[in-house]
Design a protein around this motif. Sequence first.
Motif, PDB file in Angstrom:
ATOM      1  N   PHE A 128       1.452   5.359   0.143  1.00 28.67           N
ATOM      2  CA  PHE A 128       0.807   6.574   0.638  1.00 28.67           C
ATOM      3  C   PHE A 128       1.787   7.731   0.587  1.00 28.67           C
ATOM      4  O   PHE A 128       2.994   7.548   0.688  1.00 28.67           O
ATOM      5  CB  PHE A 128       0.262   6.397   2.060  1.00 28.67           C
ATOM      6  CG  PHE A 128       1.321   6.250   3.118  1.00 28.67           C
ATOM      7  CD1 PHE A 128       1.848   7.360   3.740  1.00 28.67           C
ATOM      8  CD2 PHE A 128       1.787   5.002   3.479  1.00 28.67           C
ATOM      9  CE1 PHE A 128       2.824   7.237   4.717  1.00 28.67           C
ATOM     10  CE2 PHE A 128       2.748   4.854   4.456  1.00 28.67           C
ATOM     11  CZ  PHE A 128       3.273   5.981   5.076  1.00 28.67           C
ATOM     12  N   TRP A 151      -3.609   7.820  -1.014  1.00 29.26           N
ATOM     13  CA  TRP A 151      -3.398   6.389  -0.903  1.00 29.26           C
ATOM     14  C   TRP A 151      -3.374   5.780  -2.299  1.00 29.26           C
ATOM     15  O   TRP A 151      -4.265   6.024  -3.102  1.00 29.26           O
ATOM     16  CB  TRP A 151      -4.517   5.736  -0.081  1.00 29.26           C
ATOM     17  CG  TRP A 151      -4.527   6.174   1.346  1.00 29.26           C
ATOM     18  CD1 TRP A 151      -5.294   7.150   1.909  1.00 29.26           C
ATOM     19  CD2 TRP A 151      -3.714   5.660   2.400  1.00 29.26           C
ATOM     20  NE1 TRP A 151      -5.013   7.280   3.230  1.00 29.26           N
ATOM     21  CE2 TRP A 151      -4.047   6.367   3.579  1.00 29.26           C
ATOM     22  CE3 TRP A 151      -2.740   4.667   2.464  1.00 29.26           C
ATOM     23  CZ2 TRP A 151      -3.434   6.106   4.797  1.00 29.26           C
ATOM     24  CZ3 TRP A 151      -2.141   4.407   3.688  1.00 29.26           C
ATOM     25  CH2 TRP A 151      -2.491   5.126   4.830  1.00 29.26           C
ATOM     26  N   ASN A 152      -2.351   5.002  -2.590  1.00 34.02           N
ATOM     27  CA  ASN A 152      -2.240   4.271  -3.857  1.00 34.02           C
ATOM     28  C   ASN A 152      -2.441   5.169  -5.079  1.00 34.02           C
ATOM     29  O   ASN A 152      -3.190   4.840  -5.997  1.00 34.02           O
ATOM     30  CB  ASN A 152      -3.202   3.082  -3.885  1.00 34.02           C
ATOM     31  CG  ASN A 152      -2.817   2.051  -2.848  1.00 34.02           C
ATOM     32  OD1 ASN A 152      -1.642   1.780  -2.631  1.00 34.02           O
ATOM     33  ND2 ASN A 152      -3.807   1.486  -2.190  1.00 34.02           N
ATOM     34  N   THR A 203     -10.305   7.453   6.895  1.00 37.30           N
ATOM     35  CA  THR A 203     -10.106   8.319   5.734  1.00 37.30           C
ATOM     36  C   THR A 203     -11.468   8.798   5.268  1.00 37.30           C
ATOM     37  O   THR A 203     -12.378   7.988   5.083  1.00 37.30           O
ATOM     38  CB  THR A 203      -9.386   7.546   4.608  1.00 37.30           C
ATOM     39  OG1 THR A 203      -8.125   7.107   5.101  1.00 37.30           O
ATOM     40  CG2 THR A 203      -9.183   8.419   3.396  1.00 37.30           C
ATOM     41  N   ILE A 239       0.868  -1.173   0.000  1.00 37.85           N
ATOM     42  CA  ILE A 239       0.000   0.000   0.000  1.00 37.85           C
ATOM     43  C   ILE A 239       0.907   1.227   0.000  1.00 37.85           C
ATOM     44  O   ILE A 239       1.752   1.384   0.867  1.00 37.85           O
ATOM     45  CB  ILE A 239      -0.931   0.008   1.224  1.00 37.85           C
ATOM     46  CG1 ILE A 239      -1.861  -1.192   1.174  1.00 37.85           C
ATOM     47  CG2 ILE A 239      -1.717   1.313   1.287  1.00 37.85           C
ATOM     48  CD1 ILE A 239      -2.703  -1.371   2.406  1.00 37.85           C
ATOM     49  N   VAL A 283      -3.926  12.659   2.877  1.00 37.26           N
ATOM     50  CA  VAL A 283      -3.095  11.549   2.419  1.00 37.26           C
ATOM     51  C   VAL A 283      -3.614  11.040   1.082  1.00 37.26           C
ATOM     52  O   VAL A 283      -4.824  10.862   0.889  1.00 37.26           O
ATOM     53  CB  VAL A 283      -3.104  10.393   3.449  1.00 37.26           C
ATOM     54  CG1 VAL A 283      -2.246   9.235   2.969  1.00 37.26           C
ATOM     55  CG2 VAL A 283      -2.623  10.877   4.816  1.00 37.26           C
ATOM     56  N   ASP A 336      -7.477  12.366   6.567  1.00 29.89           N
ATOM     57  CA  ASP A 336      -7.121  11.098   7.168  1.00 29.89           C
ATOM     58  C   ASP A 336      -6.762  11.323   8.637  1.00 29.89           C
ATOM     59  O   ASP A 336      -5.874  12.114   8.942  1.00 29.89           O
ATOM     60  CB  ASP A 336      -5.918  10.521   6.417  1.00 29.89           C
ATOM     61  CG  ASP A 336      -5.594   9.111   6.821  1.00 29.89           C
ATOM     62  OD1 ASP A 336      -6.176   8.186   6.246  1.00 29.89           O
ATOM     63  OD2 ASP A 336      -4.750   8.937   7.724  1.00 29.89           O
TER      64      ASP A 336
END
Length: 76
Positions: free
Chosen positions: A7, A33-34, A59, A5, A31, A41
Amino acid sequence: MNDTIKFVITEHIETVSESKDGEYTLELNKVAWNDKQPKYDLRRWRNTDNGKIAQRGLTIQDWELEALKNVLNSLE
């Protein structure tokens, strides 16, 4: 199959609390993510010599943060 994952903390907003030993912090950040769009978050982070390790957290979308803000402001 890659289970990593990714970030990126795009904006640090506030450190809400910190453990006595400084190993963990509870932070509000934006944040990504991916490689997706950044979202608000709130989560605990484990601080290590190699960087931060995400712990369990929440999130939320911009509109959800606004709704939560309204709820919190209405509390006495």
